[in-house]
Motif scaffolding. Sequence first.
Motif, PDB file in Angstrom:
ATOM      1  N   ASP A   7       0.812  -1.216   0.000  1.00  0.00           N
ATOM      2  CA  ASP A   7       0.000   0.000   0.000  1.00  0.00           C
ATOM      3  C   ASP A   7       0.846   1.266   0.000  1.00  0.00           C
ATOM      4  O   ASP A   7       0.366   2.328   0.405  1.00  0.00           O
ATOM      5  CB  ASP A   7      -0.923   0.006   1.225  1.00  0.00           C
ATOM      6  CG  ASP A   7      -2.021  -1.035   1.101  1.00  0.00           C
ATOM      7  OD1 ASP A   7      -2.342  -1.415  -0.049  1.00  0.00           O
ATOM      8  OD2 ASP A   7      -2.554  -1.476   2.130  1.00  0.00           O
ATOM      9  N   ARG A  38      -0.355   4.757  -1.313  1.00  0.00           N
ATOM     10  CA  ARG A  38      -0.835   4.452  -2.665  1.00  0.00           C
ATOM     11  C   ARG A  38      -2.177   5.128  -2.896  1.00  0.00           C
ATOM     12  O   ARG A  38      -3.097   4.990  -2.080  1.00  0.00           O
ATOM     13  CB  ARG A  38      -0.979   2.953  -2.845  1.00  0.00           C
ATOM     14  CG  ARG A  38      -1.369   2.568  -4.272  1.00  0.00           C
ATOM     15  CD  ARG A  38      -1.468   1.102  -4.392  1.00  0.00           C
ATOM     16  NE  ARG A  38      -2.602   0.661  -3.583  1.00  0.00           N
ATOM     17  CZ  ARG A  38      -3.282  -0.438  -3.819  1.00  0.00           C
ATOM     18  NH1 ARG A  38      -2.942  -1.224  -4.785  1.00  0.00           N
ATOM     19  NH2 ARG A  38      -4.284  -0.777  -3.057  1.00  0.00           N
ATOM     20  N   ASP A  55      -5.932   5.818  -4.510  1.00  0.00           N
ATOM     21  CA  ASP A  55      -7.008   4.888  -4.852  1.00  0.00           C
ATOM     22  C   ASP A  55      -7.065   4.619  -6.346  1.00  0.00           C
ATOM     23  O   ASP A  55      -7.380   3.525  -6.775  1.00  0.00           O
ATOM     24  CB  ASP A  55      -8.358   5.434  -4.376  1.00  0.00           C
ATOM     25  CG  ASP A  55      -8.412   5.491  -2.854  1.00  0.00           C
ATOM     26  OD1 ASP A  55      -7.700   4.693  -2.220  1.00  0.00           O
ATOM     27  OD2 ASP A  55      -9.147   6.332  -2.323  1.00  0.00           O
ATOM     28  N   GLU A  56      -6.774   5.644  -7.161  1.00  0.00           N
ATOM     29  CA  GLU A  56      -6.825   5.490  -8.611  1.00  0.00           C
ATOM     30  C   GLU A  56      -5.409   5.436  -9.166  1.00  0.00           C
ATOM     31  O   GLU A  56      -4.551   6.186  -8.740  1.00  0.00           O
ATOM     32  CB  GLU A  56      -7.575   6.658  -9.244  1.00  0.00           C
ATOM     33  CG  GLU A  56      -9.016   6.752  -8.831  1.00  0.00           C
ATOM     34  CD  GLU A  56      -9.704   7.934  -9.490  1.00  0.00           C
ATOM     35  OE1 GLU A  56      -9.167   8.471 -10.468  1.00  0.00           O
ATOM     36  OE2 GLU A  56     -10.772   8.304  -9.020  1.00  0.00           O
TER      37      GLU A  56
END
Length: 110
Positions: free
Chosen positions: A63, A83, A85-86
Amino acid sequence: MSPSASLLQTVFALGAVLALILACGWVLRRVQRPQAPGLQPLRLRGQLMVGPRERVVLVEIADQWIVAGVSAGHVRPLAVLPRPDEPPAPEAAPAPGPDFHALLARFRKQ
């Protein structure tokens, strides 16, 4: 031993060696199966050359995204980010350069 028998023995030995090489390659390919892309814990998301031997890379690990500077023999983390989300949007294709044929024709006229 006749020359034809010696030649036949040499050709047979060469064929056996080539078959052994092919068999070893097949075995290595079967043993070293790559992991599925979703199962790899480390993914290279992008890179940018900043010099002849230096670049900045974006690596995704679980992540986190790690921005790292890579040079000859050194890797230095520059930033650790969560990280998003998109995933990042793909870069737009660079505008095509001038047509070489048109440039050549223009220089011939001068």
